[in-house]
Design a protein around this motif. Sequence first.
Motif: not given
Length: 690
Positions: A198-200, A220, A254-257, A367, A374, A378
């Motif tokens: 989730v990059r955080t 999300n 987690a907005p990136a998810l 990454e 990932h 996605g």
Amino acid sequence: MPRQSHAKPGPEAAEPVGPAPEQAGSSPEPVDPAPPEPAVAEAKPAVAEAQPAVAEAQPAVAEAQPAVAETTAAQPTAAQPTAVESTAVEPAGAEPAVEKRPADLGEADALVQTPPAEALSGIERLTAALSRLRETIGSTAYPLVMPSSEEAQRVGTALVTQLDDYLLPRLARLDAPLLVVVGGSTGAGKSTLVNSLVRTPVSMAGVLRPTTRSPVLVSNPADLPWFQQGQLLPGLVRTREPSNDATALQIVSAPALGAGLAFLDAPDIDSVVDRNRKLAAQLLAAADLWLFVTTAARYADAVPWELLTTARLRGTVIALVLDRVPAEAAAEIATHLQDMLNVRELGAAPLFVLPETRLDGQGLIGEDVIAPLHDWFGRLAADSSARAAVVRQTLDGALLSLGPAVTGLADAADEQARAAKALGDRVTAAYRTGRQTMADGLRDGRLLRGEVLARWQEFVGTGEFLKTLESKVGQLRDRFVSALTGRPMPGRNLQVALESQLVTLLRAIAADAAEQAYAGWQAHPAGAALLEPELQRPAADLPQRADRLVRDWQQWVLGLVREEGAGKRVVARGAAYAVNGAGLAVMIAVFTSTAFIPTGLEVAAGAGSAVAAQKVLEAIFGDQAIRTLATQAREDLLLRVGKLLDEEAARFTDRLAAVGLDEQPGARLRQAAADVETARTELALTGSAT
């Protein structure tokens, strides 16, 4: 800079070994080619199309044990669609994938999005059947100590938990976000992996073990309401802050998810903390998809394989991450792990290999290293049909596995019922022997020995009386009546002797029965656990109750004689004296064989006295009346003794009843499970009736 391991970072990125899932959609769309496959991948085994491990159905229990898996290892392979096929993407470096769609996917979409009336009614029937099964399992107890009781209690609790945590809420919302539970051994890097995906940093990671004490769910923002409602995993308290409370579930946005997909970072499956292990098993049982994380150093550990086997047997979709793999040993380790997966029928599960690498400033995997995994998630998040196929696959497998699990519970419940019957039979046999001993004592003349015999002879006279008994019945009658009417209350010594003899016999019978019942229970595992030392002997108040029983019986016999002799002149004339004397004679007659014919032991016990009692009574009442009086008195005494022994036996049977066993619990469990299977087959979540 933080490091995931001590090895130098290399150009290799995380690479799936074997089949990576393909994306499903309504029409083929090319997938952007990934970077060329690293050299290490060439040495990795090629595996056929990714398919979910859906072999035999197995109880989906909260804590997987080898014994549980063994119970259904021989079940036939379930012919189910391959859910992972619909969610797969081609491995990095491969040609652009052509999207595939299972034949039943259109039906699945209808179920998930706009179910027709008949499908909706099928879901309602299945929900109702599951609710009945949940109630039946929850109300079935295994209180007796038996070899199967502890395991049955564990499995029953686990099934109820899974029904509450996953099956019922998931069936109510087939279109709810897909839950990926990230599980693995201590120090496998689960939290780091979730943070990196989730990059955080959302889940605490560190060198101290165990790190994850309470689970962290990352979704999300659009999916937060579903997880905050508490329908899924209702026993966990929702919180927004980190917690060490095992009953808390931290919800993180987690907005990136991508929407439609959530990660749950579970505690270590092999944690030194017992509650962490139990919680990890509970969360894994509530997963739509398991992401299992292991390391190059820990992939062969026993505990992970036990849980993976359980997941396969219940039809759960699985993906694996092999973390912290030294570059120089990547091919060898990956090949060995793939071989182990193949042997355990898990070879179709996607396997992603993460090399040893440095972590960035936030403690995240680079990454470029995490990209294949990932991207796989996605694409899964972006495809509602693929997610629906995964959900249906896991849900159907979990439902299918209920049958064997409940059958095991029913067998254990039947064993409880058989044990209870066996214990009851042993008590019944012990006290039935006591009743028989009393009946034998009234026939074999043993009660006419000793003090009773002496007092009876004293009462009716000896010597000349016995010599002239047969030829002078009329004179005997006059002599007997005269004695009864002209002297103080006769036979007091005889009455006391009779009472003492009966009480002594009763106490001995009760003591023998208690000892026999105690020994019978002590030899049975369920009975031994119910025993207390005082059960080995009669109740403390037995002597008093036995005294009262004999006195009450004697009074009843006197009343019987009084009623029978109401019209007899000789008795009426003697009033109480005649009644008491005749009553004692009836009591003596009770202690002889039927028809008062002295034989066997009765002769040795004093046949002359028995005949004397008979002749005296016949002279007063007549032959048939005497037989009736003696029979009634004997039956009443045996009835009273039987009630006394029942009271003594109740000290055992009341303990057995107190455990609260239901009648035919096994049959109720089997019927409830059969109803669920019928509803599951009719609904055909995966498009198959098997």
